[in-house]
Scaffold this motif. Structure first.
Motif, short mmCIF file in Angstrom:
data_model
loop_
_atom_site.label_atom_id
_atom_site.label_comp_id
_atom_site.label_asym_id
_atom_site.label_seq_id
_atom_site.Cartn_x
_atom_site.Cartn_y
_atom_site.Cartn_z
N LYS A 82 -104.64 71.64 -47.48
CA LYS A 82 -103.80 72.82 -47.68
C LYS A 82 -103.63 73.59 -46.37
O LYS A 82 -102.53 74.00 -46.02
N LEU A 90 -98.89 72.06 -49.83
CA LEU A 90 -98.98 73.46 -50.24
C LEU A 90 -99.01 73.64 -51.75
O LEU A 90 -99.26 74.73 -52.23
N ASP A 97 -99.98 74.13 -55.32
CA ASP A 97 -101.23 74.72 -55.82
C ASP A 97 -102.02 73.70 -56.62
O ASP A 97 -101.45 72.94 -57.39
N PRO A 155 -95.25 69.19 -45.96
CA PRO A 155 -95.88 70.49 -46.23
C PRO A 155 -95.76 70.91 -47.69
O PRO A 155 -96.71 71.48 -48.23
N VAL A 156 -94.62 70.62 -48.33
CA VAL A 156 -94.48 71.03 -49.74
C VAL A 156 -95.58 70.46 -50.60
O VAL A 156 -96.11 71.12 -51.49
#
Lengths: 232, 409
Positions: free
Chosen positions: B311, B406, B408, B402-403
């Motif tokens: 993350k 990132l 959750d 990155p998505v």
């Protein structure tokens, strides 16, 4: 500032593919404050990720700051993100072992600034979001509203052309939501171009233009009379 | 690549993630430490082994009599061969250009008394040159000499442990001990690297022993030392020559191989060295195994570290970190931690090994050591593989969008 033309996005799900964005066209001028609205699954976050170069469109044309975005490799995308874009996320996405000041200074590190310069700029932006006294606090020692303000300071510290906020108030109560929106409105008044993804009407009404998405197409795109966020 | 700014960034990361740093560092340090200790102990085992076999002189032939198995020249089979004093003289005369010395050995067992103390010991009646064959070391007094042999003197040289048993703290030199009813004067005390059994024995002049056993001139065995210049091959040749000579002399059939046994220490030594080589191979194998285990340990930790940081890496990428800078950061951190902790493990390992010294001798590990070259080489290997182990997951992490990073959890 932003020009997109006929953007499509498919997600491959095994044999079938999911058509999330079905031909999106819209432009954003410099200094606009745009709300992108829609219920969950409408494709609004996907659109924002494509605008933010975090994800790629399957087809379509995208021009950011007069630069056509095509054939992106990761390095190029990283450089554009670093120089042209700032991100604010619903879950803040601060680095938990870095204090507020270091978090704000991080994009400047990737811009290649020296440490002294980085800290000087970072403290300037923390002051701007009203958290100068909290500079040495870790994210775990800050409230939700404070975390989001640190995240905003980090997003604007690199002086991006466009600020992209994905549900910036989604994890906050009404009062702190309005505080954050006030900050966003102030930044917009200073001339920053800002896109806010939200599904809350009151937050959307605090912007100057609302774009409504439903099932991957724009159903409405209108300028509105901005409601100023009231903070007691 | 290694500019000040990126180092600063890494030091901050290390400082603020102490547990993670400690865990990966500990794995590396432990790997090196165990490698050094095991390798060192293996070397210690080798030392002990070599000492066992280097206890006796290496240019020596032990000649034992046996029984014939083939009838020959009118003699029946199953005849016990005996060596006499004359055999000693003959061998000495016939092979005088090849032989350095020759000594008989007669085994005697029995009770030995001094004052109120008594015990049963193994005794050897020998000639003076026996001292060289067994590498006996005189601590006090002297060994058997030519004079004792000529005069058939009743003198004895006792082992260190015999002295301890019988005389306690008393000085034994000049005292008389009772060996099977005869009084012998103690003229010396010896020690021997061959172990407790060697040091619990007594040497007597062989002529004296022959006199006591009713004037026989039998000897149990002969020990011949050949000149060192003959070397291994010469030793083998001499062994064969003496064997042939004794067969001729004792009327033994040429193909009867059980009447005389010759034990050539130099060929034993060759075998022993072969065994030591196998031991070395085992030590090396254990060392490599430890290193590989260490490398796997580091790889696991690195995979875990990168996973844990997914993350964070996603955030860094979202705000402008290039894939290259992500890889560089993880790699630089991995190299830094493995180098520092590798060196720490190296020093602790070498320190502990040096302090062990002779403490483990009862467990057959003598003077454990590791050459500095081996230790440093192993450390470098671990650092290199630690870095590779960091590179693979780092590269994968740098590729993640990155998505996805990132999202959750």
């Amino acid at each position: 500032m932003i020009k997109i033309k006929d953007i499509h996005k498919y997600y491959k799900m095994g044999k079938s593919s999911l058509h999330v964005l079905k031909g999106i066209n819209f432009n954003v001028e410099k200094g606009e404050l745009v709300a992108i609205m829609g219920s969950s699954g409408s494709g609004k976050s996907t659109l924002l990720n494509i605008l933010g170069l975090l994800d790629e469109a399957t087809e379509g044309e995208y021009i950011l700051n007069n630069i056509p975005i095509e054939n992106l490799n990761e390095t190029k995308a990283a450089n554009y993100r670093n120089n042209l874009l700032g991100f604010v996320f619903q879950s803040f996405n601060l680095i938990n072992y870095k204090n507020a000041l270091e978090n704000v200074a991080l994009p400047l590190y990737y811009q290649g600034l020296r440490k002294k310069k980085r800290q000087q700029i970072a403290i300037e932006y923390l002051e701007k979001v009203g958290l100068k006294d909290w500079a040495t606090h870790l994210p775990s020692e800050l409230s939700g509203g404070q975390k989001q303000r640190v995240a905003i300071a980090r997003a604007i510290a690199s002086q991006p052309k466009v600020l992209l906020a994905d549900e910036p108030t989604g994890a906050l109560d009404t009062k702190t939501s309005y505080e954050v929106m006030k900050l966003i409105q102030d930044l917009n008044e200073e001339g920053n171009t800002i896109l806010v993804v939200t599904h809350e009407e009151d937050i959307a009404n605090m912007c100057k233009r609302i774009v409504r998405l439903k099932d991957g197409v724009i159903t409405e795109d209108k300028k509105i009379k901005q409601v100023l966020a009231k903070v007691d | 690549m290694f500019d000040k700014e990126s180092w600063q960034e890494i030091f901050e990361t290390i400082k603020k993630n102490k547990l993670r740093t400690f865990l990966s560092g500990f794995t590396v340090a432990l790997g090196i430490f165990i490698f050094i200790i095991l390798f060192g102990m293996g070397n210690g085992l080798k030392n002990t082994f070599q000492e066992f076999f280097l206890d006796d002189a290496t240019n020596v032939l032990f000649i034992h009599p046996g029984r014939t198995t083939i009838p020959y020249k009118g003699f029946k089979a199953n005849r016990q061969i005996e060596f006499k004093n004359s055999d000693l003289e003959n061998i000495k005369e016939n092979f005088k250009f090849y032989i350095e010395y020759i000594t008989p050995r007669i085994y005697v067992g029995g009770i030995v008394r001094y004052g109120l103390e008594s015990n049963s010991y193994q005794m050897r009646a020998v000639a003076p040159s026996h001292q060289h064959a067994e590498k006996t070391i005189i601590m006090k007094g002297r060994y058997i000499n030519e004079n004792d042999i000529t005069h058939k003197a009743k003198v004895a040289v006792i082992g260190r442990l015999v002295k301890q048993d019988l005389f306690k703290k008393e000085n034994p030199i000049g005292k008389f001990i009772d060996i099977r009813g005869n009084l012998f004067k103690v003229v010396g005390v010896f020690q021997d690297d061959g172990g407790d059994n060697e040091e619990r024995s007594i040497y007597l002049p062989y002529t004296t022993q022959q006199l006591i056993s009713k004037g026989t001139d039998n000897v149990n065995m002969m020990i011949v030392a050949f000149r060192k210049e003959l070397g291994y091959v010469g030793g083998i040749a001499l062994e064969k020559a003496i064997n042939d000579y004794l067969k001729e002399e004792k009327n033994i059939a040429p193909f009867d191989n059980s009447a005389v046994f010759i034990n050539n220490v130099s060929s034993d030594l060759k075998e022993a060295q072969g065994f030591a080589g196998v031991l070395q191979l085992i030590v090396t194998f254990v060392g490599m195994g430890t290193l590989i285990a260490g490398i796997i340990g580091i790889s696991n930790i690195m995979v875990f570290v990168v996973k844990e940081r997914t993350k964070e890496l996603g955030i860094r990428k979202a705000i402008g970190a290039t894939p290259r800078s992500v890889i560089k950061m993880i790699l630089q951190e991995a190299i830094f931690i493995t180098t520092i902790s590798g060196i720490i493990g190296l020093f602790i390992g070498v320190f502990v090994l040096n302090n062990l010294g002779l403490k483990l001798e009862p467990y057959f590990i003598k003077n454990p050591y590791i050459s500095l070259t081996t230790a440093i080489f192993a450390t470098c290997i671990l650092i290199i593989f630690g870095s590779i182990a960091g590179y693979v997951p780092a590269k994968r992490a740098a590729k993640i969008k990155p998505v996805i990073a990132l999202r959750d959890e």
